[in-house]
Write an enzyme that holds these catalytic residues in place. Structure first.
Site, PDB file in Angstrom:
ATOM      1  N   ASP A   1      38.290  37.712   2.550  1.00 54.08           N
ATOM      2  CA  ASP A   1      37.263  38.468   3.264  1.00 54.08           C
ATOM      3  C   ASP A   1      36.356  39.194   2.273  1.00 54.08           C
ATOM      4  O   ASP A   1      36.818  40.041   1.493  1.00 54.08           O
ATOM      5  CB  ASP A   1      37.936  39.476   4.198  1.00 54.08           C
ATOM      6  CG  ASP A   1      37.000  39.975   5.290  1.00 54.08           C
ATOM      7  OD1 ASP A   1      35.803  40.129   5.000  1.00 54.08           O
ATOM      8  OD2 ASP A   1      37.471  40.194   6.417  1.00 54.08           O
TER       9      ASP A   1
ATOM     10  N   CYS B   1      27.401  39.287   4.289  1.00 54.02           N
ATOM     11  CA  CYS B   1      28.629  38.492   4.154  1.00 54.02           C
ATOM     12  C   CYS B   1      28.329  37.041   3.808  1.00 54.02           C
ATOM     13  O   CYS B   1      29.034  36.415   3.003  1.00 54.02           O
ATOM     14  CB  CYS B   1      29.479  38.577   5.409  1.00 54.02           C
ATOM     15  SG  CYS B   1      28.618  38.121   6.939  1.00 54.02           S
TER      16      CYS B   1
ATOM     17  N   HIS C   1      30.993  36.679  11.198  1.00 53.44           N
ATOM     18  CA  HIS C   1      31.296  36.959   9.791  1.00 53.44           C
ATOM     19  C   HIS C   1      31.384  35.654   9.014  1.00 53.44           C
ATOM     20  O   HIS C   1      31.623  34.583   9.585  1.00 53.44           O
ATOM     21  CB  HIS C   1      32.624  37.708   9.695  1.00 53.44           C
ATOM     22  CG  HIS C   1      32.908  38.311   8.356  1.00 53.44           C
ATOM     23  ND1 HIS C   1      32.033  39.157   7.719  1.00 53.44           N
ATOM     24  CD2 HIS C   1      33.982  38.178   7.526  1.00 53.44           C
ATOM     25  CE1 HIS C   1      32.551  39.536   6.556  1.00 53.44           C
ATOM     26  NE2 HIS C   1      33.730  38.942   6.419  1.00 53.44           N
TER      27      HIS C   1
END
EC number: 2.3.2.15
Length: 469
Positions: free
Chosen positions: A180, A56, A162
């Site tokens: 995201d 991520c 994240h």
């Protein structure tokens, strides 16, 4: 043991509002009207899904670097220069990121190494009011993007830490749009800014430090042309020890009564893998049928690379290092190895398999492929060889070039421990960047910044913008 497969997750709403929902579209339209969605369009144009469950941070940074149109200066695939997760390995080996993920400080380190300007803030270093002001400024501009490091639990989402870029801000509702990068799990969504702050104000168990956010923008100057710092071989560890422990102890020796002796000792004590720390960026492109000439853009890039290489070889430090390596007047270009041998060696060792204009074959994963290499050439103006060899062209940066660059890149205070004042003054003059040509100086300072962050991020995770050199 097999794990049951999953197809997406239901986005908990509230607190989040799905971007593609009717309410999400309304928030977007209102924020667009309010002028705080300016950065969204560049981000969405280069948006990507993380290619690994733990990538991520790398995916977020790739999106932002491409949205800012920062040229990586080396190819991704074929002839295309493009930031991809696989190219972001300056501060942490990819296999380790794949297995363990990446921390906030190391993503900041990667952004610096990639040539971006970065301001990073952990939650205990700023306030929610400052965060709101920074987000408003970035969301109102195409020149700055914000990456958030947060924990998913305040949003009632599954998972832990994240990273994702923030695509916009709705001032009236005080909501932020999270793009995201785990699109296989959750779609882009709006969240209350206060909740995003709570999610950043959490402790990363890997470091014991709070998460936070970073502002990423373009630098006024381009990143390095010819060299880059790499940690792919773990050479930073031995080099960190060399700089912090070995060199200070070596400089205490009072028998170092001249520069040649000092340099000789420095070279002799270098770690075996020191050459892996600074890698030459060489472009590799597929050999196209019937195409054998360079484009105008390739010629311009190659010209700049050649200019940097020549400026390295015109330094007094290069001359001294060369004479130390070749005491009998033999020059680095007087090797008996053929161009084909050199090509195979370069293709196997240079960073990112990067190109120059030498034809040959490289082997990748067992497959042979014809390529052209864009290698800078330099007819040395320095008297390096005996007269019948002075016009010899050195076709690629040699070990002497890399060693010269390495000595220039080390921080100036490294040499303060030299006992003999005359030797110290002479050596500091050799490694000083004060009188270097601008192009070479920018190259050296960029590498020095990379090294600074690589060392800093490996230790205390305290990766802040250093003072201007």
């Amino acid at each position: 043991m097999e794990v049951a497969s999953l197809y997406r997750r239901v986005l908990p709403s509230p607190p989040a509002v799905e971007f593609a929902s009717a309410e999400g579209k309304r928030l977007f339209a209102e924020a667009l009207q309010g002028g705080t969605m300016e950065g969204f369009f560049n981000l969405i144009s280069y948006f990507q899904t993380q290619s690994e469950p733990a990538f991520c941070g790398l995916a977020s940074l790739s999106v932002v670097l491409n949205a800012l149109a920062i040229d990586p200066g080396r190819p991704w695939k074929g002839p295309w220069r493009w930031f991809d997760e696989s190219m972001l390995d300056c501060c942490e080996p990819l296999h380790k990121v794949k297995a363990e993920g990446i921390t906030f400080g190391k993503v900041v380190c990667l952004a610096h190494c990639a040539g971006a300007r970065v301001q990073s803030f952990r939650a205990d270093q700023t306030t929610i009011h400052d965060f709101r002001a920074h987000l408003t400024r970035c969301a109102s501009s195409q020149d700055c993007h914000l990456i958030s490091s947060y924990h998913r639990s305040p949003f009632k989402q599954t998972g832990t830490g994240h990273f994702s870029p923030i695509g916009g801000y709705h001032a009236e509702k005080d909501m932020a749009l999270i793009l995201d990068v785990a699109r296989f799990k959750y779609p882009p969504h709006w969240v209350p800014l206060t909740l995003l702050w709570d999610a950043m104000n959490t402790t990363d168990e890997a470091t014991g430090l709070l998460r936070g956010f970073m502002l990423v923008s373009r630098r006024s100057s381009a990143p390095s042309l010819l060299y880059t710092v790499s940690c792919g071989h773990g050479s930073w560890k031995s080099m960190a020890k060399y700089c912090v422990e070995d060199v200070p102890n070596l400089l205490k020796d009072e028998s170092l009564d001249n520069v040649t002796t000092l340099l000789s000792r420095l070279v002799e004590s270098l770690p075996a893998n020191a050459g892996d720390l600074i890698k030459c960026v060489i472009e590799v492109r597929r050999k196209e049928e019937g195409e054998s000439s360079l484009s105008k853009e390739e010629k311009e890039r190659l010209f700049l690379k050649e200019k940097v290489l020549q400026q390295i070889r015109d330094t007094d430090l290069f001359r001294v290092v060369h004479e130390l390596q070749y005491p009998k007047g033999l020059c680095g270009s007087c090797s008996s190895s053929s161009d084909e041998d050199s090509l195979a060696e370069i293709a196997a060792t240079v960073c990112c398999q990067g190109a120059a204009f030498l034809s040959g074959t490289v082997v990748s994963k067992g497959n042979e492929q014809a390529v052209d290499l864009l290698l800078p050439t330099s007819s040395s103006k320095t008297s390096l060889c005996n007269s019948n060899l002075r016009s010899k062209i050195v076709k690629y940066p040699s070990s002497t070039d890399v060693l010269t660059v390495l000595l220039l890149v080390l921080q100036p205070n490294t040499w303060l421990g030299i006992k003999d004042e005359n030797v110290k003054a002479e050596f500091q003059s050799l490694v000083s960047t004060d009188n270097l040509p601008d192009l070479l100086k920018q190259e050296i300072l960029h590498l020095r910044r990379q090294l600074h962050y690589l060392a800093g991020c490996k230790g205390q995770e305290a990766c802040q913008e250093p003072p201007s050199p």
